[in-house]
Scaffold this active site. Structure first.
Site, PDB file in Angstrom:
ATOM      1  N   ASP A   1       0.859  -1.170   0.000  1.00 31.97           N
ATOM      2  CA  ASP A   1       0.000   0.000   0.000  1.00 31.97           C
ATOM      3  C   ASP A   1       0.907   1.236   0.000  1.00 31.97           C
ATOM      4  O   ASP A   1       2.120   1.130   0.210  1.00 31.97           O
ATOM      5  CB  ASP A   1      -0.876  -0.035   1.258  1.00 31.97           C
ATOM      6  CG  ASP A   1      -1.732   1.199   1.429  1.00 31.97           C
ATOM      7  OD1 ASP A   1      -2.377   1.612   0.444  1.00 31.97           O
ATOM      8  OD2 ASP A   1      -1.746   1.757   2.536  1.00 31.97           O
TER       9      ASP A   1
ATOM     10  N   ASP B   1      -0.199   5.048   1.298  1.00 31.85           N
ATOM     11  CA  ASP B   1      -0.398   5.933   2.442  1.00 31.85           C
ATOM     12  C   ASP B   1      -0.252   5.183   3.759  1.00 31.85           C
ATOM     13  O   ASP B   1      -0.953   4.201   4.004  1.00 31.85           O
ATOM     14  CB  ASP B   1      -1.783   6.583   2.390  1.00 31.85           C
ATOM     15  CG  ASP B   1      -1.889   7.586   1.261  1.00 31.85           C
ATOM     16  OD1 ASP B   1      -1.081   8.523   1.224  1.00 31.85           O
ATOM     17  OD2 ASP B   1      -2.779   7.427   0.409  1.00 31.85           O
TER      18      ASP B   1
END
Length: 208
Positions: free
Chosen positions: A11, A13
Protein backbone atom coordinates in the site's frame (compact mmCIF):
# COMPACT_ATOMS: atom_id res chain seq x y z
CA UNK A 1 10.49 -14.09 12.22
CA UNK A 2 11.34 -14.93 8.61
CA UNK A 3 8.70 -14.83 5.87
CA UNK A 4 9.09 -15.89 2.24
CA UNK A 5 7.20 -14.84 -0.86
CA UNK A 6 7.60 -14.75 -4.61
CA UNK A 7 6.42 -11.14 -4.81
CA UNK A 8 5.38 -8.30 -2.49
CA UNK A 9 2.49 -5.82 -2.61
CA UNK A 10 2.72 -2.48 -0.81
CA UNK A 11 0.00 0.00 0.00
CA UNK A 12 1.14 3.65 -0.20
CA UNK A 13 -0.40 5.93 2.44
CA UNK A 14 0.90 5.01 5.88
CA UNK A 15 2.79 2.06 4.41
CA UNK A 16 5.44 3.42 2.04
CA UNK A 17 4.64 7.12 2.39
CA UNK A 18 4.08 8.87 5.72
CA UNK A 19 1.21 11.03 4.50
CA UNK A 20 -0.59 11.33 7.84
CA UNK A 21 -0.21 15.11 8.23
CA UNK A 22 -1.37 15.73 4.66
CA UNK A 23 -4.38 13.42 4.99
CA UNK A 24 -5.38 14.88 8.35
CA UNK A 25 -5.13 18.51 7.22
CA UNK A 26 -6.99 18.06 3.93
CA UNK A 27 -9.84 15.96 5.32
CA UNK A 28 -10.18 18.20 8.39
CA UNK A 29 -10.72 21.17 6.09
CA UNK A 30 -13.28 19.23 4.05
CA UNK A 31 -15.12 17.97 7.15
CA UNK A 32 -15.33 21.43 8.69
CA UNK A 33 -16.63 22.83 5.40
CA UNK A 34 -19.36 20.20 5.50
CA UNK A 35 -20.15 20.58 9.20
CA UNK A 36 -18.85 17.09 9.97
CA UNK A 37 -16.71 15.67 12.75
CA UNK A 38 -13.12 15.75 11.40
CA UNK A 39 -11.98 12.92 13.67
CA UNK A 40 -14.70 10.61 12.33
CA UNK A 41 -13.81 11.42 8.72
CA UNK A 42 -10.08 10.89 9.26
CA UNK A 43 -10.70 7.60 11.08
CA UNK A 44 -12.87 6.31 8.22
CA UNK A 45 -10.67 7.48 5.37
CA UNK A 46 -7.66 5.23 5.99
CA UNK A 47 -7.27 2.78 3.12
CA UNK A 48 -10.38 3.99 1.27
CA UNK A 49 -10.57 5.88 -2.03
CA UNK A 50 -11.52 9.53 -2.23
CA UNK A 51 -15.01 9.18 -3.70
CA UNK A 52 -16.02 6.42 -1.29
CA UNK A 53 -15.15 8.66 1.66
CA UNK A 54 -17.18 11.53 0.27
CA UNK A 55 -20.15 9.29 -0.57
CA UNK A 56 -20.13 7.85 2.96
CA UNK A 57 -20.32 11.22 4.72
CA UNK A 58 -22.04 13.36 2.08
CA UNK A 59 -24.18 11.07 -0.09
CA UNK A 60 -25.97 14.06 -1.57
CA UNK A 61 -22.72 15.61 -2.85
CA UNK A 62 -21.61 15.66 -6.48
CA UNK A 63 -18.69 13.27 -6.17
CA UNK A 64 -16.47 14.59 -8.94
CA UNK A 65 -16.79 18.20 -7.77
CA UNK A 66 -16.20 17.37 -4.10
CA UNK A 67 -13.33 15.06 -4.95
CA UNK A 68 -11.62 17.74 -7.00
CA UNK A 69 -12.07 20.20 -4.12
CA UNK A 70 -10.08 17.87 -1.86
CA UNK A 71 -7.43 17.13 -4.51
CA UNK A 72 -6.91 20.85 -5.19
CA UNK A 73 -5.84 21.36 -1.57
CA UNK A 74 -3.18 18.66 -1.53
CA UNK A 75 -0.28 20.32 -3.42
CA UNK A 76 0.12 23.03 -0.77
CA UNK A 77 0.59 20.30 1.85
CA UNK A 78 2.85 17.90 -0.04
CA UNK A 79 6.03 19.31 1.48
CA UNK A 80 4.98 17.39 4.61
CA UNK A 81 5.29 14.00 2.87
CA UNK A 82 8.06 11.67 4.01
CA UNK A 83 8.98 8.07 3.19
CA UNK A 84 8.23 5.58 5.95
CA UNK A 85 11.32 4.79 8.00
CA UNK A 86 13.34 2.05 6.33
CA UNK A 87 11.21 2.02 3.15
CA UNK A 88 13.89 3.44 0.81
CA UNK A 89 16.43 0.91 2.05
CA UNK A 90 14.07 -2.07 1.70
CA UNK A 91 12.88 -1.09 -1.78
CA UNK A 92 16.49 -0.62 -2.87
CA UNK A 93 17.01 -4.32 -2.13
CA UNK A 94 14.09 -5.31 -4.36
CA UNK A 95 13.96 -5.48 -8.14
CA UNK A 96 11.11 -3.49 -9.73
CA UNK A 97 9.55 -6.74 -10.95
CA UNK A 98 9.47 -8.22 -7.41
CA UNK A 99 6.88 -5.87 -5.95
CA UNK A 100 3.69 -3.98 -6.76
CA UNK A 101 2.15 -0.75 -5.52
CA UNK A 102 -1.49 -1.37 -4.53
CA UNK A 103 -3.10 1.87 -3.40
CA UNK A 104 -6.52 3.48 -3.06
CA UNK A 105 -5.10 6.77 -4.31
CA UNK A 106 -5.72 7.99 -7.88
CA UNK A 107 -2.93 7.10 -10.31
CA UNK A 108 -1.55 10.62 -10.85
CA UNK A 109 -1.44 11.36 -7.12
CA UNK A 110 0.17 8.03 -6.25
CA UNK A 111 2.92 8.44 -8.80
CA UNK A 112 3.54 12.04 -7.72
CA UNK A 113 3.74 11.22 -4.01
CA UNK A 114 6.06 8.26 -4.58
CA UNK A 115 8.31 10.58 -6.58
CA UNK A 116 8.22 13.36 -3.95
CA UNK A 117 9.41 10.82 -1.37
CA UNK A 118 12.24 9.67 -3.63
CA UNK A 119 10.93 6.12 -3.84
CA UNK A 120 11.08 3.94 -6.95
CA UNK A 121 8.02 2.80 -8.87
CA UNK A 122 7.59 -0.91 -9.58
CA UNK A 123 6.47 -2.39 -12.86
CA UNK A 124 3.00 -3.17 -11.48
CA UNK A 125 0.93 -0.28 -10.10
CA UNK A 126 -2.70 -0.85 -9.06
CA UNK A 127 -4.57 2.35 -8.13
CA UNK A 128 -8.14 3.48 -7.56
CA UNK A 129 -8.36 4.10 -11.31
CA UNK A 130 -7.76 0.42 -12.08
CA UNK A 131 -10.43 -1.30 -9.98
CA UNK A 132 -14.20 -1.48 -9.90
CA UNK A 133 -14.37 -2.51 -6.25
CA UNK A 134 -11.75 -0.77 -4.06
CA UNK A 135 -10.46 -1.81 -0.65
CA UNK A 136 -11.75 -3.41 1.56
CA UNK A 137 -12.89 -5.49 -1.42
CA UNK A 138 -10.20 -8.04 -2.40
CA UNK A 139 -10.07 -6.85 -6.03
CA UNK A 140 -6.95 -4.64 -5.72
CA UNK A 141 -4.76 -7.41 -4.32
CA UNK A 142 -6.35 -10.03 -6.56
CA UNK A 143 -5.42 -7.89 -9.56
CA UNK A 144 -1.85 -7.58 -8.30
CA UNK A 145 -1.53 -11.36 -8.00
CA UNK A 146 -3.00 -11.81 -11.47
CA UNK A 147 -0.50 -9.32 -12.88
CA UNK A 148 2.34 -11.39 -11.44
CA UNK A 149 0.74 -14.65 -12.58
CA UNK A 150 0.87 -15.90 -9.00
CA UNK A 151 -1.59 -17.35 -6.55
CA UNK A 152 -2.25 -14.71 -3.85
CA UNK A 153 -0.87 -16.97 -1.13
CA UNK A 154 2.55 -16.83 -2.82
CA UNK A 155 2.69 -13.07 -2.17
CA UNK A 156 2.99 -10.88 0.91
CA UNK A 157 1.02 -7.64 1.36
CA UNK A 158 2.09 -4.66 3.47
CA UNK A 159 -0.78 -2.54 4.83
CA UNK A 160 -1.52 -0.08 7.63
CA UNK A 161 -5.32 0.17 7.51
CA UNK A 162 -8.18 -2.07 8.52
CA UNK A 163 -9.66 -1.76 5.03
CA UNK A 164 -6.38 -2.70 3.39
CA UNK A 165 -5.72 -5.67 5.65
CA UNK A 166 -9.26 -6.92 5.02
CA UNK A 167 -8.70 -6.58 1.27
CA UNK A 168 -5.52 -8.65 1.40
CA UNK A 169 -7.06 -11.27 3.68
CA UNK A 170 -10.10 -11.75 1.46
CA UNK A 171 -7.82 -12.03 -1.57
CA UNK A 172 -6.03 -14.89 0.21
CA UNK A 173 -2.77 -12.92 0.54
CA UNK A 174 -0.78 -13.04 3.81
CA UNK A 175 -0.16 -9.57 5.19
CA UNK A 176 2.13 -7.54 7.41
CA UNK A 177 0.58 -4.72 9.44
CA UNK A 178 2.42 -1.39 9.60
CA UNK A 179 2.37 1.19 12.36
CA UNK A 180 0.76 -1.05 14.93
CA UNK A 181 -1.88 -2.55 12.64
CA UNK A 182 -2.23 -6.26 13.28
CA UNK A 183 -1.59 -8.34 10.18
CA UNK A 184 -2.08 -12.04 9.59
CA UNK A 185 1.64 -12.77 9.46
CA UNK A 186 3.49 -10.04 11.37
CA UNK A 187 3.14 -6.51 12.74
CA UNK A 188 5.92 -3.90 12.52
CA UNK A 189 6.23 -0.22 13.37
CA UNK A 190 8.20 0.49 10.18
CA UNK A 191 10.85 -1.17 7.99
CA UNK A 192 13.78 -0.34 10.23
CA UNK A 193 15.52 -3.60 10.92
CA UNK A 194 13.71 -5.58 8.20
CA UNK A 195 16.42 -7.49 6.34
CA UNK A 196 16.33 -9.32 3.04
CA UNK A 197 18.10 -12.67 3.22
CA UNK A 198 19.87 -14.42 0.34
CA UNK A 199 17.88 -16.93 -1.67
CA UNK A 200 15.87 -17.42 -4.86
CA UNK A 201 12.64 -16.18 -3.29
CA UNK A 202 12.12 -12.97 -1.33
CA UNK A 203 13.03 -13.90 2.25
CA UNK A 204 12.53 -11.16 4.82
CA UNK A 205 13.78 -11.28 8.39
CA UNK A 206 11.51 -9.20 10.66
CA UNK A 207 13.60 -9.86 13.77
CA UNK A 208 12.29 -11.28 17.01
Amino acid sequence: MILSAEALAFDMDGTLVDSGPVIAASWTEWAERRGLNPAAVIHFCHGRPLHRIIAHFAPEAELMTEGQWVLDRLPALEHLLRPMAGAPELLARLDPDEWALVTSAPSDLARRWIGICGLPLPGIVITADDVTHPKPDPEPFTRAAQAFGLAPDRMLAFEDSTAGLASAKDAGMPSVGLGGATGSAASIADYTGVTRLPGPDIRLDFGA
